[in-house]
Structure formats: structure tokens, C-alpha cells
Design a protein around this motif. Structure first.
Motif, PDB file in Angstrom:
ATOM      1  N   ALA A 111      33.699   2.478  94.833  1.00  9.33           N
ATOM      2  CA  ALA A 111      32.902   3.618  95.986  1.00  9.33           C
ATOM      3  C   ALA A 111      31.588   3.318  95.506  1.00  9.33           C
ATOM      4  O   ALA A 111      30.735   2.490  93.915  1.00  9.33           O
ATOM      5  CB  ALA A 111      33.060   4.818  95.036  1.00  9.33           C
ATOM      6  N   PHE A 112      30.561   3.938  96.411  1.00 11.71           N
ATOM      7  CA  PHE A 112      29.002   3.224  96.225  1.00 11.71           C
ATOM      8  C   PHE A 112      28.147   4.350  97.209  1.00 11.71           C
ATOM      9  O   PHE A 112      27.917   4.576  97.405  1.00 11.71           O
ATOM     10  CB  PHE A 112      28.543   1.501  97.490  1.00 11.71           C
ATOM     11  CG  PHE A 112      27.859   1.334  97.010  1.00 11.71           C
ATOM     12  CD1 PHE A 112      27.415  -0.104  96.321  1.00 11.71           C
ATOM     13  CD2 PHE A 112      25.852   1.306  97.075  1.00 11.71           C
ATOM     14  CE1 PHE A 112      26.733  -0.567  96.320  1.00 11.71           C
ATOM     15  CE2 PHE A 112      24.935   1.023  96.404  1.00 11.71           C
ATOM     16  CZ  PHE A 112      24.693  -0.127  95.746  1.00 11.71           C
ATOM     17  N   THR A 113      26.669   4.635  95.497  1.00 10.62           N
ATOM     18  CA  THR A 113      26.333   5.335  95.679  1.00 10.62           C
ATOM     19  C   THR A 113      24.990   4.341  95.508  1.00 10.62           C
ATOM     20  O   THR A 113      24.352   3.999  95.299  1.00 10.62           O
ATOM     21  CB  THR A 113      25.919   6.555  94.586  1.00 10.62           C
ATOM     22  OG1 THR A 113      27.484   7.420  94.336  1.00 10.62           O
ATOM     23  CG2 THR A 113      24.958   7.952  94.744  1.00 10.62           C
ATOM     24  N   LEU A 114      24.380   4.853  97.184  1.00 10.87           N
ATOM     25  CA  LEU A 114      22.714   4.688  96.730  1.00 10.87           C
ATOM     26  C   LEU A 114      22.247   5.844  96.580  1.00 10.87           C
ATOM     27  O   LEU A 114      21.859   7.108  98.042  1.00 10.87           O
ATOM     28  CB  LEU A 114      22.580   4.075  98.497  1.00 10.87           C
ATOM     29  CG  LEU A 114      20.736   2.888  98.123  1.00 10.87           C
ATOM     30  CD1 LEU A 114      20.696   2.485  97.570  1.00 10.87           C
ATOM     31  CD2 LEU A 114      20.975   3.007 100.476  1.00 10.87           C
ATOM     32  N   TYR A 115      21.253   5.100  95.971  1.00 13.22           N
ATOM     33  CA  TYR A 115      19.569   7.005  95.574  1.00 13.22           C
ATOM     34  C   TYR A 115      18.460   6.045  96.653  1.00 13.22           C
ATOM     35  O   TYR A 115      17.985   4.964  96.904  1.00 13.22           O
ATOM     36  CB  TYR A 115      18.971   6.814  93.907  1.00 13.22           C
ATOM     37  CG  TYR A 115      20.422   7.278  93.407  1.00 13.22           C
ATOM     38  CD1 TYR A 115      20.783   8.965  93.204  1.00 13.22           C
ATOM     39  CD2 TYR A 115      21.373   6.743  92.668  1.00 13.22           C
ATOM     40  CE1 TYR A 115      22.130   8.887  92.385  1.00 13.22           C
ATOM     41  CE2 TYR A 115      22.190   6.790  91.873  1.00 13.22           C
ATOM     42  CZ  TYR A 115      22.593   8.509  91.854  1.00 13.22           C
ATOM     43  OH  TYR A 115      23.900   9.464  90.978  1.00 13.22           O
ATOM     44  N   GLY A 116      17.650   7.427  96.735  1.00  9.90           N
ATOM     45  CA  GLY A 116      16.490   7.055  98.386  1.00  9.90           C
ATOM     46  C   GLY A 116      15.357   8.239  97.693  1.00  9.90           C
ATOM     47  O   GLY A 116      16.305   9.366  97.482  1.00  9.90           O
ATOM     48  N   TYR A 117      15.011   8.253  98.244  1.00 11.62           N
ATOM     49  CA  TYR A 117      13.379   9.170  97.819  1.00 11.62           C
ATOM     50  C   TYR A 117      13.559   9.512  99.705  1.00 11.62           C
ATOM     51  O   TYR A 117      12.542  10.607  99.459  1.00 11.62           O
ATOM     52  CB  TYR A 117      12.362   8.645  97.841  1.00 11.62           C
ATOM     53  CG  TYR A 117      12.613   8.539  96.242  1.00 11.62           C
ATOM     54  CD1 TYR A 117      12.806   9.629  94.936  1.00 11.62           C
ATOM     55  CD2 TYR A 117      12.647   7.579  95.412  1.00 11.62           C
ATOM     56  CE1 TYR A 117      12.439   9.660  93.698  1.00 11.62           C
ATOM     57  CE2 TYR A 117      12.740   6.746  93.841  1.00 11.62           C
ATOM     58  CZ  TYR A 117      12.987   8.061  93.161  1.00 11.62           C
ATOM     59  OH  TYR A 117      12.650   8.153  91.397  1.00 11.62           O
ATOM     60  N   GLY A 118      14.404   9.778 100.250  1.00  7.46           N
ATOM     61  CA  GLY A 118      14.388  10.199 101.682  1.00  7.46           C
ATOM     62  C   GLY A 118      15.373   9.018 102.597  1.00  7.46           C
ATOM     63  O   GLY A 118      16.270   9.296 101.486  1.00  7.46           O
ATOM     64  N   ALA A 119      15.151   9.907 103.490  1.00  6.45           N
ATOM     65  CA  ALA A 119      16.247   9.439 104.864  1.00  6.45           C
ATOM     66  C   ALA A 119      15.953   7.598 104.697  1.00  6.45           C
ATOM     67  O   ALA A 119      15.470   7.500 104.587  1.00  6.45           O
ATOM     68  CB  ALA A 119      16.120  10.048 105.810  1.00  6.45           C
ATOM     69  N   ILE A 120      17.729   6.954 104.661  1.00  6.03           N
ATOM     70  CA  ILE A 120      17.556   5.719 104.853  1.00  6.03           C
ATOM     71  C   ILE A 120      18.586   5.771 106.039  1.00  6.03           C
ATOM     72  O   ILE A 120      19.561   5.530 106.423  1.00  6.03           O
ATOM     73  CB  ILE A 120      18.228   4.837 103.769  1.00  6.03           C
ATOM     74  CG1 ILE A 120      17.760   4.969 102.442  1.00  6.03           C
ATOM     75  CG2 ILE A 120      18.520   3.145 103.757  1.00  6.03           C
ATOM     76  CD1 ILE A 120      18.091   4.677 101.345  1.00  6.03           C
ATOM     77  N   GLY A 121      17.929   4.954 107.136  1.00  5.26           N
ATOM     78  CA  GLY A 121      17.786   5.425 108.693  1.00  5.26           C
ATOM     79  C   GLY A 121      19.493   4.516 108.471  1.00  5.26           C
ATOM     80  O   GLY A 121      20.326   4.796 109.338  1.00  5.26           O
TER      81      GLY A 121
END
Length: 260
Positions: free
Chosen positions: A30-40
Motif C-alpha cells: 500500500a502506498f501513501t503519497l503526501y502532497g501540499y495540493g493536487a497531484i495531476g
């Protein structure tokens, strides 16, 4: 299977990042990607999470010389390891077999003298993690790993500035060098896996990833869990020696096709 996670600062992933994520998904992580906004262009199967819940992103920490946000990612991973059960992995780490470890201590040496934090799992209550988390965006002073004349030089600069901000510390001071320093102090340096676990291709040999026929996945050691691509150096070599075009038949070409 161990949950893995990482951080991306930007609106779209590159080919290397997509290939790295795909390598973990193929192995069942399982992979969680953290971001500070949308990742297209987030790959299917990835969970996008709000990075500001781990470390505020109103001011992204960037190296004063290069502008790289690597320092922000360093501090983010320590906070994430403390706040979640996920194993941190850099987005230029290609998984070769499952990262399914039966210990909360997951860290590796990049060479005989230094640890690297591209893969990191630590017990929440460990002294090592507490030491790393003590470095914050507001930290000022002298990089703890420095010794000898260089430490004296930075001590003077820090005194003249009323404390030197971490954005002006030498490259790696909040990352591999901090991890190596504090792990040595706490006695946990001996828990690190050998270089072939995650760093079977050393940083000085990054050209092997770009030279057609120089490296195939099956050429890597059988006991390697993953291979770190040294993204910063890889991109510099790609731009400087290959005109920014990934050579057909190179290791990077092969793994990016898998992540397409």
C-alpha cells in the motif's frame, strides 16, 4: 505487507517518481503519497494524503544555494515516521523485492562511513527518532555533525548571525549526515543494513543507470531490497552528458517503462 509512504512537492510526478511508486505497488505494498495540493498524474492505487497534517507547508524549507526542498523532505519524514506506522521511501528508490521487515528498525548504509535516510523506519519511542525530530524549521545554530576547523568556522558564522538557520547548513546536514551522527551517539548505527540492501550502486557510479547495457535489474545483488537512483545526481548527469534524453536500453529506460 508493510505500508510505505513518501512526499512530493509539486503538481505532477516525473518518470522516475512514477517508476518508483509502481515498483512498490507491483510488489503488493500500500502506498501513501503526501502532497501540499493536487497531484495531476498520480498512479492508480496510490492514496493521496494532506502533507500539512504532518508538517505545515506554508513555507517550504529550501536549500539556500540550490533551492532544493530536500531539507523539508528530511524533516517531513522524521515527523511522518513518528506520527504513522508507514515506512518512508524516497521517490527515487526502486523496490526489487518486498520491503516486508519484521523489525521497526529499517535503515541502511550507503557506504562504510555513512547511513542514508532514503528508506527509514524507526520505533516511535527511540532516542534516535527523538534526536532527529528535534531539528525543526526554527532550528538555528551549528550543524551537529561538524567537527574540527569546519565546526569552528560554522560556530563563528552562527555567532555573527545570532544562530545560523538550517537552510544555510551544508548539504545533507539534516539528512544522511544527521542520521549518521545521531545513530552513532545513540548506539543504533549497528542496526543499519549493509549498502547492498538499498544502495547497491554507489553515488559515484550513477552513470551506470544511463549507459545502455551497463546495468540490468538482474545484475543487482540477490540480497538487495531496492536500488536508490540518486535522483539529484542522476538528473545532473542526464542533463550534462545525455542532453536530457534517457538513452534507449539503459537501466533508467527499462524501469521508467515499467512505471509508465
Amino acid at each position: 505487507m508493510r505500508h510505505v509512504a513518501s512526499l512530493w512537492i509539486g503538481a505532477r510526478l516525473g518518470e522516475i517518481e512514477r517508476a518508483a511508486i509502481a515498483s512498490f505497488l507491483r510488489l503488493g505494498h500500500a502506498f501513501t503519497l503526501y502532497g501540499y495540493g493536487a497531484i495531476g498524474n498520480l498512479p492508480a492505487g496510490v492514496t493521496l494524503a494532506d502533507a500539512s497534517e504532518i508538517l505545515p507547508g506554508d513555507s517550504i524549507l529550501r536549500d539556500r544555494r540550490s533551492g532544493s526542498p530536500a531539507m523539508h523532505a528530511d524533516l517531513f519524514r522524521y515527523a511522518m515516521v513518528r506520527a504513522t506506522d508507514a515506512l518512508w521511501v524516497d521517490l527515487d528508490m526502486i523496490a526489487l523485492r518486498p520491503f516486508d521487515f519484521d523489525t521497526p528498525w529499517v535503515l541502511g548504509r550507503e557506504d562504510d562511513g555513512q547511513l542514508n535516510n532514503a528508506v527509514l523506519g524507526l520505533p516511535r519511542e527511540s532516542r534516535l527518532l527523538a534526536s532527529l525530530c528535534a531539528i525543526t524549521p526554527a532550528t538555528r545554530g551549528v550543524p551537529p555533525h561538524l567537527r574540527g576547523l569546519r565546526r569552528q568556522k560554522y560556530r563563528l558564522r552562527s555567532a555573527l548571525r545570532g544562530g545560523l538557520p538550517i537552510t544555510e547548513w551544508p548539504w545533507g546536514s539534516t539528512g544522511p549526515r544527521a542520521l549518521t551522527h545521531f545513530a552513532t551517539l545513540t548506539g543504533d548505527v549497528g542496526r543499519a543494513m549493509p549498502p547492498q540492501a538499498f544502495y547497491p550502486v554507489p553515488i559515484h557510479a550513477v552513470r551506470r543507470f544511463l549507459t545502455p547495457g551497463a546495468l540490468r535489474p538482474e545484475d543487482l545483488p540477490a540480497d538487495s531490497f531496492g536500488v536508490h537512483l540518486w535522483g539529484r545526481e542522476l538528473r545532473a548527469e542526464l542533463a550534462g552528458s545525455f542532453g536530457g534524453r534517457v538513452p534507449r536500453g539503459s537501466f533508467l529506460d527499462l524501469i521508467r517503462a515499467e512505471g509508465a
